[in-house]
Design an enzyme around this catalytic site. Structure first.
Site, PDB file in Angstrom:
ATOM      1  N   GLU A   5      -2.634  -9.121   2.080  1.00  0.00           N
ATOM      2  CA  GLU A   5      -3.042  -9.529   3.586  1.00  0.00           C
ATOM      3  C   GLU A   5      -4.518  -9.582   3.676  1.00  0.00           C
ATOM      4  O   GLU A   5      -5.219 -10.181   4.856  1.00  0.00           O
ATOM      5  CB  GLU A   5      -2.437  -8.845   4.654  1.00  0.00           C
ATOM      6  CG  GLU A   5      -2.643  -7.661   5.468  1.00  0.00           C
ATOM      7  CD  GLU A   5      -2.411  -6.471   4.375  1.00  0.00           C
ATOM      8  OE1 GLU A   5      -2.770  -5.338   4.776  1.00  0.00           O
ATOM      9  OE2 GLU A   5      -1.956  -6.843   3.434  1.00  0.00           O
TER      10      GLU A   5
ATOM     11  N   HIS B 213      -3.654  -4.721  -0.629  1.00  0.00           N
ATOM     12  CA  HIS B 213      -3.546  -5.313   0.811  1.00  0.00           C
ATOM     13  C   HIS B 213      -3.496  -6.836   0.267  1.00  0.00           C
ATOM     14  O   HIS B 213      -4.604  -7.276   0.432  1.00  0.00           O
ATOM     15  CB  HIS B 213      -4.318  -5.045   1.638  1.00  0.00           C
ATOM     16  CG  HIS B 213      -4.107  -3.607   1.954  1.00  0.00           C
ATOM     17  ND1 HIS B 213      -3.222  -3.049   2.970  1.00  0.00           N
ATOM     18  CD2 HIS B 213      -4.697  -2.389   1.660  1.00  0.00           C
ATOM     19  CE1 HIS B 213      -3.314  -1.853   3.255  1.00  0.00           C
ATOM     20  NE2 HIS B 213      -4.141  -1.258   2.320  1.00  0.00           N
TER      21      HIS B 213
ATOM     22  N   CYS C  61       0.658  -1.050  -0.053  1.00  0.00           N
ATOM     23  CA  CYS C  61       0.024   0.079  -0.129  1.00  0.00           C
ATOM     24  C   CYS C  61       0.806   1.288   0.171  1.00  0.00           C
ATOM     25  O   CYS C  61       1.812   1.325  -1.041  1.00  0.00           O
ATOM     26  CB  CYS C  61      -1.056   0.000   1.199  1.00  0.00           C
ATOM     27  SG  CYS C  61      -2.365   1.197   1.033  1.00  0.00           S
TER      28      CYS C  61
END
Length: 209
Positions: A187, A185, A79
């Protein structure tokens, strides 16, 4: 050992949790000596470009990061962690980025769309980067999760490894040797995101490229 750099910004818990879910030994650290002793480093970031750079400068960790880059230790930016790899951003005029990569960060031009670009979007993995690097085994048009208003515009277009479309073509990820980064992202991107993180973990191992 993989070190997630803690410089006071970013959702470190989610990133750490993703690596742990993959069975990887990982630590979150704000110590230069830990960064320098790492096999790989992860640079997360959320919020404004200028705030992230001010925090990073105050942390005193930039020299250790530069040494890691010089030593070609794999680095994954996430990011804002992608954006601050570049020279600067329209978001924070007068504040220098890390300058590891040439280029600038510009506001998304999407007059008919809501800004920030938030939610799931499909990746267009560029041909030179398909089935290799972060995208080994990742299908074209896979959906990943974004939250951002700005995106990187590299001087060397060859380092753009994937894009997405949101009012305009947006840089979704970059790959420049041992520097890799995602605007999205991983994750927060389900199994696809975990597979991308797994590819970073495997970077440099036999058969990973």
């Amino acid at each position: 050992m993989i070190t997630i750099i803690n410089y006071g910004v970013g959702n470190l818990f989610s990133v750490e949790k993703a690596f742990i879910a993959l069975g990887e030994e990982v630590r979150v650290s704000s110590r230069s000596e830990d960064i320098l002793a790492s096999d790989k480093i992860v640079l997360p970031g959320v919020g404004a470009f200028g705030d992230c750079m001010k925090q990073l400068q105050a942390s005193g960790l930039i020299p250790a990061m530069r040494e890691c880059v010089d030593r070609e230790i794999p680095l994954l930016g996430i990011c804002i962690g992608l954006q601050i790899l570049f020279s600067g951003s329209e978001e924070s005029a007068g504040i220098d980025g890390l300058g590891f990569l040439d280029g600038c960060v510009r506001k998304i031009s999407a007059p008919n769309e809501k800004i920030p670009h938030m939610g799931w979007n499909a990746l267009d993995i560029l041909e030179a980067h398909r089935d290799r690097g972060l995208f080994k085994g990742i299908p074209q048009a896979s959906y990943v999760y974004f939250v951002h208003s700005y995106h990187a515009v590299p001087e060397n277009k060859d380092i753009v490894s994937s894009t997405c479309f949101y009012g305009e073509k947006i840089t979704a990820s970059i790959s420049a040797g041992n520097i890799m980064a995602t605007q999205f992202h991983p994750e927060k991107s389900g199994d696809i995101g975990l597979n991308i993180i797994q590819n970073f973990i495997r970077h440099g191992q036999e058969g990973s490229r």
